[in-house]
Design a protein around this motif. Sequence first.
Motif, PDB file in Angstrom:
ATOM      1  N   THR A 103       0.897  -1.194   0.016  1.00  0.00           N
ATOM      2  CA  THR A 103      -0.027   0.127   0.029  1.00  0.00           C
ATOM      3  C   THR A 103       0.898   1.372  -0.039  1.00  0.00           C
ATOM      4  O   THR A 103       0.726   2.164  -0.818  1.00  0.00           O
ATOM      5  N   ASP A 104       1.450   1.492   1.005  1.00  0.00           N
ATOM      6  CA  ASP A 104       2.707   2.406   0.962  1.00  0.00           C
ATOM      7  C   ASP A 104       4.191   1.843   0.750  1.00  0.00           C
ATOM      8  O   ASP A 104       4.632   1.466   1.794  1.00  0.00           O
ATOM      9  N   PHE A 105       4.657   1.725  -0.373  1.00  0.00           N
ATOM     10  CA  PHE A 105       5.926   1.422  -0.551  1.00  0.00           C
ATOM     11  C   PHE A 105       6.754   1.937  -1.749  1.00  0.00           C
ATOM     12  O   PHE A 105       5.877   2.611  -2.506  1.00  0.00           O
ATOM     13  N   SER A 106       7.991   1.541  -2.069  1.00  0.00           N
ATOM     14  CA  SER A 106       8.554   2.332  -3.106  1.00  0.00           C
ATOM     15  C   SER A 106       8.555   1.720  -4.389  1.00  0.00           C
ATOM     16  O   SER A 106       9.560   1.788  -5.185  1.00  0.00           O
ATOM     17  N   GLY A 107       7.670   0.667  -4.423  1.00  0.00           N
ATOM     18  CA  GLY A 107       7.573  -0.007  -5.640  1.00  0.00           C
ATOM     19  C   GLY A 107       8.633  -1.259  -5.683  1.00  0.00           C
ATOM     20  O   GLY A 107       8.982  -1.867  -6.903  1.00  0.00           O
ATOM     21  N   TYR A 108       9.198  -1.583  -4.570  1.00  0.00           N
ATOM     22  CA  TYR A 108      10.178  -2.800  -4.524  1.00  0.00           C
ATOM     23  C   TYR A 108       9.394  -3.972  -4.768  1.00  0.00           C
ATOM     24  O   TYR A 108       8.370  -4.503  -4.210  1.00  0.00           O
ATOM     25  N   PRO A 109       9.950  -4.644  -5.927  1.00  0.00           N
ATOM     26  CA  PRO A 109       9.232  -6.185  -6.009  1.00  0.00           C
ATOM     27  C   PRO A 109       9.111  -7.067  -5.160  1.00  0.00           C
ATOM     28  O   PRO A 109       8.333  -8.040  -5.312  1.00  0.00           O
ATOM     29  N   ASP A 110      10.251  -7.077  -4.302  1.00  0.00           N
ATOM     30  CA  ASP A 110      10.187  -8.141  -3.069  1.00  0.00           C
ATOM     31  C   ASP A 110       9.441  -7.961  -1.832  1.00  0.00           C
ATOM     32  O   ASP A 110       9.325  -8.434  -1.089  1.00  0.00           O
ATOM     33  N   CYS A 111       8.494  -6.653  -1.873  1.00  0.00           N
ATOM     34  CA  CYS A 111       7.680  -6.241  -1.060  1.00  0.00           C
ATOM     35  C   CYS A 111       6.360  -6.699  -1.335  1.00  0.00           C
ATOM     36  O   CYS A 111       5.298  -6.677  -0.746  1.00  0.00           O
ATOM     37  N   ARG A 112       6.170  -7.442  -2.784  1.00  0.00           N
ATOM     38  CA  ARG A 112       4.797  -7.628  -3.139  1.00  0.00           C
ATOM     39  C   ARG A 112       4.091  -8.961  -2.623  1.00  0.00           C
ATOM     40  O   ARG A 112       4.806  -9.812  -2.322  1.00  0.00           O
ATOM     41  N   ASP A 113       2.781  -8.890  -2.517  1.00  0.00           N
ATOM     42  CA  ASP A 113       2.190 -10.160  -1.838  1.00  0.00           C
ATOM     43  C   ASP A 113       2.401 -11.348  -2.695  1.00  0.00           C
ATOM     44  O   ASP A 113       2.679 -12.424  -2.120  1.00  0.00           O
TER      45      ASP A 113
END
Length: 245
Positions: free
Chosen positions: A134-144
Amino acid sequence: MPDARHALVLFSGGQDSTACLAWALERYQHVETIGFDYGQRHVVELECRLNVRAQIHENFPQWRDRLGPDHLLDLSLLGQISDTALTEKREIEMNANGLPNTFVPGRNLLFFTFAATIAYRRGLNVLVGGMCETDFSGYPDCRDNTLKALQVALSLGMDAKMTVETPLMWLDKAQTWALSAQLGGEELNALIVEHTHTCYLGDRGQKHEWGYGCGQCPACALRARGYRGWKEHGSSFADTHRGDL
């Protein structure tokens, strides 16, 4: 009654991982923490994480007996092979691929893999991380989807069921402030303001209403905006996410 499973929280000493630690302590019977020294510019977070743990142990007796050992791993090799604004002194900017240069490729993948290795050895079967879409910098390794896939891979590779929990995945930063207030009241959020660290530049020389930091980097800006949003709408956020506990 708490969940009988034992959890390992990826704990950096920042706001998000502290909220996740409180979430895990409220939920699970036994909770340990793990941190990583990977050559980050904001290495001061490693000191902050110990202060946060000590404050929780001292001031939250309901969680004291559930808080187990801490583990700190040396992943300095990650910093050596990275070329990012989190591991080198350089300006924070966007790369040509659309990702900010604060993105450390492979960081969360490695963090969870090493955490799972420690968890396997210690009989822990829940891994908790503060990743968020929801609030992130677009990091792909933070995606669900990344973390769901990683949960499958870790469980298969370890031949043991590993559950990856990301309680902040669908919360914005204001809702994260509300969640920690719901879990530990004003005392927990005061602890977060005073003792946690988020600033990418490692600045603890300036104190703001939301905590310490340079006040300019993306991490500080996000934390400040979330704090203001929580102060304006905190009660409604808490009511919305009451069922998340």
